[in-house]
Design a protein around this motif. Structure first.
Motif, PDB file in Angstrom:
ATOM      1  N   ILE A  47      -2.725   7.510 -31.439  1.00  0.00           N
ATOM      2  CA  ILE A  47      -1.605   8.335 -31.943  1.00  0.00           C
ATOM      3  C   ILE A  47      -0.360   8.029 -31.110  1.00  0.00           C
ATOM      4  O   ILE A  47       0.724   7.821 -31.644  1.00  0.00           O
ATOM      5  CB  ILE A  47      -1.948   9.853 -31.905  1.00  0.00           C
ATOM      6  N   PHE A  48      -0.526   7.976 -29.777  1.00  0.00           N
ATOM      7  CA  PHE A  48       0.604   7.644 -28.887  1.00  0.00           C
ATOM      8  C   PHE A  48       1.150   6.256 -29.226  1.00  0.00           C
ATOM      9  O   PHE A  48       2.361   6.069 -29.338  1.00  0.00           O
ATOM     10  CB  PHE A  48       0.154   7.662 -27.412  1.00  0.00           C
ATOM     11  N   ASP A  49       0.248   5.273 -29.385  1.00  0.00           N
ATOM     12  CA  ASP A  49       0.668   3.889 -29.640  1.00  0.00           C
ATOM     13  C   ASP A  49       1.388   3.742 -30.966  1.00  0.00           C
ATOM     14  O   ASP A  49       2.441   3.125 -31.063  1.00  0.00           O
ATOM     15  CB  ASP A  49      -0.570   2.962 -29.678  1.00  0.00           C
ATOM     16  N   PHE A  56       2.916  13.156 -31.131  1.00  0.00           N
ATOM     17  CA  PHE A  56       1.704  13.809 -30.616  1.00  0.00           C
ATOM     18  C   PHE A  56       2.016  15.245 -30.190  1.00  0.00           C
ATOM     19  O   PHE A  56       1.247  16.172 -30.464  1.00  0.00           O
ATOM     20  CB  PHE A  56       1.111  13.019 -29.440  1.00  0.00           C
ATOM     21  N   ARG A  57       3.154  15.436 -29.516  1.00  0.00           N
ATOM     22  CA  ARG A  57       3.512  16.788 -29.032  1.00  0.00           C
ATOM     23  C   ARG A  57       3.700  17.758 -30.205  1.00  0.00           C
ATOM     24  O   ARG A  57       3.389  18.940 -30.090  1.00  0.00           O
ATOM     25  CB  ARG A  57       4.764  16.746 -28.154  1.00  0.00           C
ATOM     26  N   GLU A  58       4.220  17.240 -31.319  1.00  0.00           N
ATOM     27  CA  GLU A  58       4.371  18.113 -32.507  1.00  0.00           C
ATOM     28  C   GLU A  58       3.006  18.525 -33.039  1.00  0.00           C
ATOM     29  O   GLU A  58       2.773  19.682 -33.377  1.00  0.00           O
ATOM     30  CB  GLU A  58       5.148  17.382 -33.604  1.00  0.00           C
ATOM     31  N   LEU A  59       2.099  17.540 -33.108  1.00  0.00           N
ATOM     32  CA  LEU A  59       0.738  17.840 -33.577  1.00  0.00           C
ATOM     33  C   LEU A  59       0.074  18.860 -32.659  1.00  0.00           C
ATOM     34  O   LEU A  59      -0.606  19.789 -33.104  1.00  0.00           O
ATOM     35  CB  LEU A  59      -0.130  16.569 -33.577  1.00  0.00           C
ATOM     36  N   GLU A  60       0.300  18.668 -31.366  1.00  0.00           N
ATOM     37  CA  GLU A  60      -0.320  19.531 -30.358  1.00  0.00           C
ATOM     38  C   GLU A  60       0.165  20.980 -30.515  1.00  0.00           C
ATOM     39  O   GLU A  60      -0.631  21.920 -30.504  1.00  0.00           O
ATOM     40  CB  GLU A  60       0.058  18.970 -28.976  1.00  0.00           C
ATOM     41  N   THR A  61       1.465  21.140 -30.689  1.00  0.00           N
ATOM     42  CA  THR A  61       2.022  22.486 -30.863  1.00  0.00           C
ATOM     43  C   THR A  61       1.479  23.135 -32.126  1.00  0.00           C
ATOM     44  O   THR A  61       1.058  24.301 -32.113  1.00  0.00           O
ATOM     45  CB  THR A  61       3.568  22.424 -30.912  1.00  0.00           C
ATOM     46  N   ALA A  78      -6.791  23.228 -23.320  1.00  0.00           N
ATOM     47  CA  ALA A  78      -5.486  22.670 -23.705  1.00  0.00           C
ATOM     48  C   ALA A  78      -5.271  21.346 -22.979  1.00  0.00           C
ATOM     49  O   ALA A  78      -5.603  21.225 -21.800  1.00  0.00           O
ATOM     50  CB  ALA A  78      -4.385  23.653 -23.323  1.00  0.00           C
ATOM     51  N   GLY A  79      -4.713  20.360 -23.649  1.00  0.00           N
ATOM     52  CA  GLY A  79      -4.376  19.093 -22.995  1.00  0.00           C
ATOM     53  C   GLY A  79      -3.417  19.334 -21.830  1.00  0.00           C
ATOM     54  O   GLY A  79      -2.653  20.312 -21.840  1.00  0.00           O
ATOM     55  N   GLY A  80      -3.451  18.452 -20.835  1.00  0.00           N
ATOM     56  CA  GLY A  80      -2.655  18.639 -19.625  1.00  0.00           C
ATOM     57  C   GLY A  80      -1.159  18.802 -19.834  1.00  0.00           C
ATOM     58  O   GLY A  80      -0.476  19.437 -19.023  1.00  0.00           O
ATOM     59  N   GLY A  81      -0.637  18.254 -20.934  1.00  0.00           N
ATOM     60  CA  GLY A  81       0.810  18.340 -21.161  1.00  0.00           C
ATOM     61  C   GLY A  81       1.225  19.565 -21.962  1.00  0.00           C
ATOM     62  O   GLY A  81       2.413  19.891 -22.043  1.00  0.00           O
ATOM     63  N   LYS A 116      -8.623   6.527 -22.001  1.00  0.00           N
ATOM     64  CA  LYS A 116      -8.303   7.437 -23.103  1.00  0.00           C
ATOM     65  C   LYS A 116      -6.965   8.145 -22.933  1.00  0.00           C
ATOM     66  O   LYS A 116      -6.502   8.811 -23.837  1.00  0.00           O
ATOM     67  CB  LYS A 116      -9.397   8.503 -23.201  1.00  0.00           C
ATOM     68  N   ARG A 117      -6.390   8.053 -21.720  1.00  0.00           N
ATOM     69  CA  ARG A 117      -5.205   8.865 -21.461  1.00  0.00           C
ATOM     70  C   ARG A 117      -3.953   7.990 -21.339  1.00  0.00           C
ATOM     71  O   ARG A 117      -3.682   7.416 -20.277  1.00  0.00           O
ATOM     72  CB  ARG A 117      -5.418   9.703 -20.210  1.00  0.00           C
ATOM     73  N   PRO A 118      -3.171   7.932 -22.425  1.00  0.00           N
ATOM     74  CA  PRO A 118      -1.994   7.040 -22.451  1.00  0.00           C
ATOM     75  C   PRO A 118      -0.981   7.351 -21.374  1.00  0.00           C
ATOM     76  O   PRO A 118      -0.281   6.452 -20.888  1.00  0.00           O
ATOM     77  CB  PRO A 118      -1.406   7.292 -23.851  1.00  0.00           C
ATOM     78  N   LYS A 135       5.430  17.459 -10.410  1.00  0.00           N
ATOM     79  CA  LYS A 135       6.357  18.006 -11.418  1.00  0.00           C
ATOM     80  C   LYS A 135       5.702  19.142 -12.206  1.00  0.00           C
ATOM     81  O   LYS A 135       6.341  20.119 -12.554  1.00  0.00           O
ATOM     82  CB  LYS A 135       6.726  16.906 -12.427  1.00  0.00           C
ATOM     83  N   ARG A 136       4.423  18.946 -12.513  1.00  0.00           N
ATOM     84  CA  ARG A 136       3.757  19.894 -13.398  1.00  0.00           C
ATOM     85  C   ARG A 136       3.198  21.137 -12.701  1.00  0.00           C
ATOM     86  O   ARG A 136       3.141  22.205 -13.318  1.00  0.00           O
ATOM     87  CB  ARG A 136       2.609  19.187 -14.134  1.00  0.00           C
ATOM     88  N   ASP A 137       2.763  20.995 -11.466  1.00  0.00           N
ATOM     89  CA  ASP A 137       2.084  22.104 -10.782  1.00  0.00           C
ATOM     90  C   ASP A 137       2.853  23.433 -10.825  1.00  0.00           C
ATOM     91  O   ASP A 137       2.255  24.472 -11.119  1.00  0.00           O
ATOM     92  CB  ASP A 137       1.756  21.732  -9.317  1.00  0.00           C
TER      93      ASP A 137
HETATM   94  C1  S3P Z   1      -2.099  14.672 -21.705  1.00  0.00           C
HETATM   95  C2  S3P Z   1      -3.386  15.094 -21.449  1.00  0.00           C
HETATM   96  C3  S3P Z   1      -4.514  14.780 -22.330  1.00  0.00           C
HETATM   97  C4  S3P Z   1      -4.025  14.554 -23.773  1.00  0.00           C
HETATM   98  C5  S3P Z   1      -2.928  13.531 -23.807  1.00  0.00           C
HETATM   99  C6  S3P Z   1      -1.738  13.913 -22.939  1.00  0.00           C
HETATM  100  C7  S3P Z   1      -1.031  15.006 -20.719  1.00  0.00           C
HETATM  101  O1  S3P Z   1      -5.485  15.834 -22.288  1.00  0.00           O
HETATM  102  O2  S3P Z   1      -3.592  15.759 -24.331  1.00  0.00           O
HETATM  103  O3  S3P Z   1      -3.480  12.302 -23.395  1.00  0.00           O
HETATM  104  O4  S3P Z   1       0.152  14.863 -21.040  1.00  0.00           O
HETATM  105  O5  S3P Z   1      -1.393  15.444 -19.599  1.00  0.00           O
HETATM  106  P1  S3P Z   1      -6.449  16.121 -21.022  1.00  0.00           P
HETATM  107  O6  S3P Z   1      -5.679  16.951 -20.056  1.00  0.00           O
HETATM  108  O7  S3P Z   1      -7.590  16.867 -21.617  1.00  0.00           O
HETATM  109  O8  S3P Z   1      -6.850  14.813 -20.469  1.00  0.00           O
END
Ligand code: S3P
Length: 170
Positions: A47-49, A56-61, A78-81, A116-118, A135-137
């Motif tokens: 999806i990223f590629d 991807f962020r739109e799908l995630e939301t 929830a994914g890390g982002g 698996k993690r782009p 940045k994220r913490d």
């Molecule tokens: C992402 C984390 C991934 C996945 C995507 C982006 C991120 O999930 O949503 O690759 O931006 O940190 P995991 O935290 O489950 O690996």
């Protein structure tokens, strides 16, 4: 009852711990990324590629919004982002948010060789983790209700800690 949402950096154990937590609490478990992969019929990396991170962020939301709108209480990984995107934070406000932490060393070990993690593609893995984590913490900390360290604790102990912390908030 509020949904329980597990957040934290890639590799902190959200899926593994989430599944076990849901099992213990006899709640359904749902992984936002897995739902996206099933819906789109392609892996996150593709999806990223093919369509880019913004898509991807739109799908995630959209997916997260749909999952938190469900009446039946669930444990959501929830994914890390996801919590980093400001437009997702309003949905987190209505959930019990559990932030799973781990040290850079532990994360680097768990994530080495990952394909698996782009977000982590290319460059030095440890440096990438260090920069992005810094940045994220503060955001993970701000949006969460409970913080649990997963660095070198067994899954069942982490799950017990989360359940205790959730109980003491009731
Ligand atoms: C992402 C984390 C991934 C996945 C995507 C982006 C991120 O999930 O949503 O690759 O931006 O940190 P995991 O935290 O489950 O690996």
């Amino acid at each position: 009852m509020k949904h329980i949402v597990l957040i934290g950096f890639m590799g902190c154990g959200k899926t593994r711990i989430g599944r076990e937590l849901a099992h213990k609490l006899k709640l359904p478990f749902v992984d936002v990324d897995k739902e996206i992969v099933e819906k789109e019929g392609m892996p996150i990396a593709d999806i990223f590629d093919d369509k880019g991170e913004a898509f991807f962020r739109e799908l995630e939301t959209e997916m997260f919004k749909t999952l938190v709108a469900k009446k039946e209480q669930s444990v959501i990984s929830a994914g890390g982002g996801l919590p980093i995107q400001e437009n997702n934070q309003k949905y987190l406000e209505n959930c019990e948010v559990v932030y799973l932490t781990a040290t850079v060393d532990v994360l680097a070990k768990r994530l080495s060789g990952d394909k698996k993690r782009p977000i982590l593609k290319g460059g030095n893995l440890r440096e990438k983790i260090t920069t992005l984590k810094a940045k994220r913490d503060p955001i993970y900390e701000r949006v969460s209700d409970i913080t649990v360290d997963t660095s070198d604790v067994a899954v069942d102990k982490i799950v017990a800690q989360i359940i205790d912390a959730l109980d003491s908030r009731r």
